[in-house]
Write an enzyme that holds these catalytic residues in place. Structure first.
Site, PDB file in Angstrom:
ATOM      1  CG  ASP A  83      76.134  18.683 -38.264  1.00 51.26           C
ATOM      2  OD1 ASP A  83      76.551  18.369 -39.333  1.00 51.26           O
ATOM      3  OD2 ASP A  83      76.487  17.811 -37.321  1.00 51.26           O
ATOM      4  CG  HIS A 141      78.628  16.226 -40.924  1.00 52.50           C
ATOM      5  ND1 HIS A 141      78.145  16.584 -39.505  1.00 52.50           N
ATOM      6  CD2 HIS A 141      79.561  15.036 -40.590  1.00 52.50           C
ATOM      7  CE1 HIS A 141      78.981  15.911 -38.822  1.00 52.50           C
ATOM      8  NE2 HIS A 141      80.056  15.198 -39.242  1.00 52.50           N
ATOM      9  CB  SER A 147      81.108  13.749 -36.671  1.00 45.58           C
ATOM     10  OG  SER A 147      81.635  14.810 -36.875  1.00 45.58           O
TER      11      SER A 147
END
Length: 1346
Positions: A48, A274, A464
């Site tokens: 990520d 994220h 996600s």
């Protein structure tokens, strides 16, 4: 629970369990039943944007002591620092950093160094190690804290001085020249403060980095003080050994790793929040168990694949390095059990690609379960991203589900709706027919984010967030299996969650895969069938000749049965190392069952360890228009209750057709009398229509039929899509959220491709309350050119003919707008070399090589440019090569732009100058890299104003430019013939195209309606004529690139046909046949135009010898030059050019051409040293000689002053020889100005050495006045003297203005360093800090490493 509470009593409860939802998939029940199976012994790798180990819940495991994030790597190269340069401290304990700063070692650094006092140094710009928003916060914070106060005070003080000056001088229009300079100085000082205030947000911070070895491993020091004060700098050890993470400032933290025996320092930041959010869902461990992640006791390995140089996009380099790190860790004893990858793109094809092959290797050889988000690109079909859509179905793809509890706790909804998938979650099938969505899981959470966000937690949603839920759940399963000693594989895990998922009958089947994840049942499945023969193998299913993962028929109206060949091959885990006896012993007898009657196959399959083929018959003849799915499931005949061992997914699309001879409109089908369709929240209506021939756009019309509800607005997600060959789902689609009511008709225009099936998907948004009834229709339109290659015009072929037809009858008003010029760049160098022996080697021993291609680009003026490599563009996961990253550097080697797979539409503004581009292609096979050594790049220069082409409806009109075509009605037959005229040279010249432009690019539109123009546009290419060669120098007609033979030297000394270059000044000295300065033997042109008499051969010989000697004056060493100079002056006492050329020689060779404050600093440094005194005497002597030579020119030309002033006072010169006279006078003026300027600078320098500059200000001013009579003081010929004059008068604002102009013309480090001294002289300390940052960043020691 609704928000309205009539009782007035507030319940002291909050549904915290739904903030990080776990009940929906049985996680809470599982952990209550098996509290020990909480993820312990399991490791999750997070591919990520980077994980923050200091975020809440990610610090430790459940024991409160053990570190949770055990490894932390940036695989992109964004944080890499070249520290291969080694230095040793001087006697005072200082080392010189790459920035040039003196870095003071601390006693601890000296004592702990174990390599004989050796230190490695590097330089790192931290700009791209954190997200844009964080950078913005850091800049705003620093601006408020460090900049605004001092800058405002300085600006106020300068304004007061300006006001006082204006008060003392009431009539500013009548100021004397010297007072004008005082006002100019104050104005420029204020401008300096204001301009840097605007520039502040663009100033990047670059730090010196020091790396040295200690007994406990490598230790890094980052000089965050920017002053060399290492006592207060950031000291940090390797993360793997120390698990240290430290703050660079109040916002941003880093960790480090070291590679290649210390040659490479890797600084690990985060390109977005994220990754931390994802890790918190998978494995957050909190004091309140309600907000725990799914597997709170699982460990985390953070592998950053999002590159900060590209915003946060993943790169092939990062993905491959991350996979290599997983392999390495697995081999070294840190088994990675699960990979979570909530990243991905859409590939143009999925049955090939190097990255997909390596992904499958990680799963099939190392036993890692790979979980990937399916994507957020629904609700249309075939929108699953890559991964999970790769060549093998190795990954577990996850769709996003939202439960009623999530709606209440996360989305502040006033009432709960039934659980469902999110409207935007990507849908099956993959384009090749495979199943991309394995299961669905909660796709939203409010959980931890990095500290740099200044927030404890945030809401994020998407697949996600669903993927880490499944990754955490698999960590729970593996934790339990390991503790129970049950053998498993990625295949048994995937089979278990597939066969036990909860199928949601009311939810879109294309979005949920096998259903909602059920952890409890999956674990029961794995324990009950722990000895199943298929646990350690997979079944490779290949359909048709394309080796597709499923069967997908979407090729128009299907009118007859179709036979598809399918092969099934069992493949053991780590197949190459599987015992032959296991392969020999394998046999399974399968029952094959089709879920729908239109799909037929054999009922039984006996399968040993070899590939078997079978035929599948699909009979679509009885299928109604729409999408139809079936699954062929294979069951073990000895244990059917295990569920399917493998499945063959089948998708058939039978389209509606539109008979354009009757109507161009498709109407929705409805059983209701009013023809409407009822939409509840998340209701999805799909229509598949075969787009009629000649259609190029469509218009969707929608209206609510609900009466008396004008104010009720339904939110509808409209997604239209057509699948084009070898193209991703994004190539031809439209996505729009529309408001629909009963009062007004809602319309949407979108492009379509003829004879291709269109999916029209209309969905009521998942959170939009209420029931809405709507009617909709789709009307097709079209205009197209039916010629071969109609949208590519070759200028060399002259007129371009286009034959237009329409679907029915349309208004034709064609328009071509050319918006870019393409310059093809060919590599000047291609170098293949092996990469890092530790970081870029796939186990075992598979070395990755790079082919580093170098290109050069000339930008003639500030302009927006996009760069891309055509043969690699728009390819990532499907690419043959694993990387196509490029970086662009200015002439000082500073990075100005970076791009990868999708850079062709990213335009960046570049300043005028020369640039170097380096493109890195990576692969483990050197021979493949050799094949791309000649790969071109393309630079697209965007025009400020589009260039248009003219249309004509008659050949002859087009030929002579008479009566341009405007518009008409066009029908399907006969075609309307139009001609496009090529661009005239005048238009090309005016466009000022970059040199060597190959083609112009833009769009062509046909329709008259502006709404249609916006969506129905085709790419148009205008191929330019090949460049014309001019005198061997090349060039392009109409390129606007200037004179082909223009010299690039600073000083052009014209001696017959020979050019001599001097770099000491930008002024020009001339001699020869048309010499500006009078002298012996020089042919003269009088100001009255009378030509000189014809020269004799002896005169010509004397002039030729003199001119050659003058040329040698500039080329020779000073001593020899003086001898030649003496000879010339002896023979030609009035040949003043010799004086000027000798001045140039002395200026260039006798002392370094320092700027004023730098020169003064040099003069006043080490003043007591004998060597310094001797040097000052030498320099002063040379300066005296320059001043003397300048004096010769000035005195000898004293008689010509009046003639010069008179000539330049003329408004018009009408004499026959005006051009010759002008040339002669310009040369005289140039020589005089150069002599005055060089003499003036020399005298100021002498006064600095003598320490009596203030005593000579009047003399300097006289020179300034003389120069001002003949030229603008900021003219390039005299700007250097103007700068020194401003210095002599302590007018630092003027110095700033002049230096800034010089820097804009040529970006040199010494100018920025002089600006720093100017800020210091003004006592603007805050400005000095800013300029020093700019200087360090703008002038790195070399090209940035990849």
């Amino acid at each position: 629970m609704a928000s309205n509470n009539n009782s007035g009593i507030i319940e002291p409860t909050f549904p915290t369990g739904a903030l990080v939802p776990k009940a929906e998939t049985g996680v809470i029940n599982f952990l209550q039943k098996y509290p020990e199976y909480d993820g312990r012994d399991a490791v999750i790798a997070i591919f990520d944007s980077g994980v923050d180990p200091r975020a809440t819940g990610l610090e430790t495991l459940c024991d409160g002591k053990t570190v949770k994030v055990i490894e932390r790597f940036d695989c992109t190269g964004c944080g890499d620092v070249d520290v291969s340069k080694k230095v040793i401290a001087n006697d005072k304990g200082f080392i010189t950093g790459i920035s040039g700063r003196q870095l003071k070692l601390t006693p601890q650094m000296t004592a702990s160094n174990t390599v004989n006092g050796e230190y490695r140094i590097g330089l790192k710009n931290f700009y791209d190690l954190c997200p844009f928003k964080v950078r913005e916060n850091i800049i705003n914070f620093n601006k408020t804290k460090e900049w605004d106060g001092p800058n405002k005070l300085a600006a106020a003080a300068t304004s007061r001085k300006l006001i006082e000056f204006e008060a003392q001088n009431s009539d500013l229009s009548k100021l004397s020249w010297d007072k004008k300079l005082i006002k100019e100085d104050l104005d420029n000082t204020l401008e300096m403060l204001n301009s840097y205030d605007k520039l502040y947000k663009d100033i990047k911070t670059t730090y010196d980095c020091i790396l040295y070895q200690t007994a406990n491993g490598w230790q890094a020091v980052i000089d965050t003080t920017e002053k060399g004060d290492l006592e207060n700098a950031l000291h940090i050890g390797e993360y793997a050994k120390t698990h240290e993470i430290k703050n660079v400032d109040d916002f941003f933290s880093i960790s480090i790793n070291v590679h290649d025996s210390g040659d490479l320092l890797e600084v690990v930041g985060m390109c977005s929040s994220h990754g931390t959010h994802v890790a918190s869902i998978a494995s957050g461990n909190h004091a309140s168990k309600d907000v725990d992640g799914v597997a709170p006791n699982a460990r985390i390995v953070s592998l950053t694949i999002g590159d900060g140089r590209l915003g946060s996009m993943e790169t092939g380099t990062a993905l491959v390095r991350a996979m290599m790190k997983v392999m390495e860790l697995c081999r070294s004893g840190t088994k990675i059990d699960v990979i979570n990858m909530s990243y991905g793109e859409h590939a143009h094809w999925s049955n090939a690609g190097r990255i997909g092959e390596l992904m499958s290797e990680v799963v099939n050889k190392y036993g890692v379960v790979w979980v990937a988000s399916a994507g957020n690109h629904g609700p249309a079909l075939c929108t699953v991203g890559t991964p999970p859509d790769i060549s093998q179905p190795s990954c577990i793809g996850v769709g996003a589900y939202v439960s009623p509890q999530m709606m209440e706790a996360e989305y502040v909804m006033r009432e709960k709706l039934p659980g469902n998938v999110y409207t935007w979650t990507s849908r099956d099938p993959c384009i090749d027919g495979g199943q991309g969505v394995t299961v669905c899981a909660p796709g939203g959470a409010i959980t931890s984010v990095p500290q740099f966000t200044m927030s404890k937690s945030q809401l994020m949603n998407g697949t996600s967030m669903a993927a880490p839920h499944v990754a955490g759940a698999i960590a729970l399963l593996i934790s339990g299996l390991k503790q129970k000693g049950i053998k498993y594989s990625p295949y048994s895990i995937k089979r278990a969650i597939t066969n036990t998922a909860t199928k949601l009958g009311y939810v879109d089947p294309f979005a949920q895969g096998s259903g909602l994840l059920n952890v409890e049942k999956a674990f029961e499945y794995l324990t009950q069938h722990d000895n199943a023969i298929e646990n350690m193998l997979r079944f490779a299913v290949r359909c048709s000749a394309q080796n597709a993962k499923g069967i997908h028929l979407r090729q128009g109206v299907l009118k007859k049965p179709i036979e598809c060949d399918v092969s099934i091959e069992p493949v053991f885990f780590n197949e190459l190392e599987t015992e032959p006896q296991q392969k020999f012993s394998f046999n399974v007898r399968l029952n094959l069952i089709s879920s729908k009657p239109f799909v037929q196959c054999g009922a039984y399959l006996d399968l040993s360890y070899s590939s078997r083929s079978m035929s599948v018959k699909i009979d679509p003849t009885g299928l109604q228009p729409g999408v139809h799915t079936a699954i062929i499931s294979a069951y073990d005949s000895n244990c059917v209750q295990k569920g399917a061992l493998f499945e063959i997914p089948v998708t058939v699309v039978q389209p509606h057709t539109v008979n354009c001879s009757e109507s161009r409109t498709f109407h929705c089908s409805s059983a209701k009398n009013d023809g409407s369709i009822e939409f509840q929240p998340n209701t999805i209506q799909r229509d598949f229509i075969l787009v009629p021939n000649n259609a190029t756009w469509a218009v969707l019309k929608m209206r609510s039929t609900d009466k008396n509800r004008e104010n009720d607005v339904g939110r509808f997600f409209v997604h239209t899509m057509q699948i084009l060959p070898k193209s991703s789902c994004r190539m031809l689609e439209t996505m729009k959220i529309l408001a629909v009511n009963s009062e007004n008709e809602t319309t949407l225009h979108f492009p379509v491709e003829e004879n291709n099936i269109l999916e029209l998907c209309i969905a009521k948004y998942w959170s939009n309350y209420g029931t809405t009834h709507i009617k909709y229709s789709l009307e097709f339109h079209g205009i197209k050119a039916i010629n071969s290659s109609p949208y590519m015009m070759q200028a060399a072929r002259g007129l371009h003919k286009l034959d237009f037809v329409a679907l029915n009858s349309e208004d034709l008003q064609p328009q071509v707008q050319l918006k870019t010029a393409a310059v093809v760049l060919r590599p000047s160098e291609a170098r293949i070399s092996p990469l890092s022996p530790t970081r870029d080697v796939i186990p075992e021993g598979r070395q990755i090589y790079q082919n580093l291609l170098t290109y050069t680009l000339h930008v003639p003026k500030a302009q927006e440019i996009a760069l891309y490599a055509p043969i690699f563009n728009a390819l990532l996961y499907e690419a043959e090569f694993e990387s196509q990253l490029w970086m662009m550097f200015d002439s000082n080697k500073a990075v100005v732009a970076c791009g990868d797979a999708h850079s062709h539409k990213v335009f960046t503004k570049f300043e005028k100058g020369e640039y170097t581009i380096k493109l890195q292609i990576r692969h483990e096979k050197r021979d493949l890299l050799e094949k791309v050594s000649e790969a071109n790049m393309v630079a697209l220069f965007r025009f400020a104003n589009a260039i248009t082409l003219d249309f004509y409806d008659h050949f002859n009109n087009c030929l002579v430019g008479r009566r341009k075509f405007t518009s008409c009605i066009v029908k399907d037959n006969p075609p309307k013939v139009l001609y496009v005229a090529p661009l005239p040279q005048e238009k090309l010249t005016k466009a000022n195209l970059p040199a060597s432009s190959a083609w112009l690019g833009g769009t062509i539109t046909f329709a008259k309606d502006e709404a249609v123009r916006r969506i129905d546009a085709h790419e148009f290419t205008y191929l330019l004529n090949p460049p014309e060669k001019k005198n061997g120098n090349g060039g392009n007609s109409g390129s606007g690139s200037g004179t082909a033979n223009a010299s690039k030297s600073k000083t052009n000394v014209s001696i017959a046909s020979t050019s001599t270059t001097s770099t000491t000044n930008s002024t020009t000295a001339t001699t020869g046949a048309n010499s500006a300065a009078s002298g012996d033997g020089a042919a003269k042109v009088s100001t009255d135009g009378a030509a000189s008499p014809k020269k004799s051969a002896a005169d010509e010989y004397a002039e030729g010898l003199r001119d050659y000697q003058c040329m040698m004056i500039t080329k020779s060493e000073v001593g020899k030059a003086e001898d030649i100079y003496d000879e010339v002056i002896a023979a030609h006492p009035k040949h003043l050019v010799a004086h000027v050329l000798f001045m140039q020689n002395i200026d260039a060779n006798e002392y370094k051409p320092l700027l004023p404050l730098t020169f003064a600093k040099m003069v006043n440094t080490n003043v007591d040293a004998d060597s310094h005194k001797e040097e000052m005497v030498r320099i002063r002597t040379a300066l005296e000689r320059v001043a003397q030579l300048g004096g010769f020119v000035v005195s000898d030309m004293a008689d010509e002053y009046d003639a010069l002033f008179a000539y330049y006072g003329l408004k018009n010169d009408t004499r026959p020889d005006a051009s010759k006279i002008k040339t002669n006078m310009d040369k005289k003026k140039a020589n005089l100005l150069e002599a005055l300027a060089r003499r003036g600078v020399a005298k100021i320098k002498i006064s600095i050495i003598d320490g009596n500059m203030k005593d000579h200000l009047e003399e300097f001013s006289e020179i300034y006045v003389e120069i001002s009579k003949l030229a603008d003081p900021t003219d390039s010929k005299v700007i250097n003297f103007t700068l020194w004059h401003a210095f002599a008068n302590s007018q630092y604002g003027r110095m700033y203005k002049i230096l800034q102009k010089m820097y804009d013309d040529k970006r040199q480090r010494d100018i920025l360093e002089e600006l720093n001294l100017v800020a210091g002289a003004l006592e603007f300390g805050h400005l000095q800090t800013a300029i020093q940052r700019m200087t360090v960043t703008a002038y790195p020691n070399g090209f940035r490493i990849f």
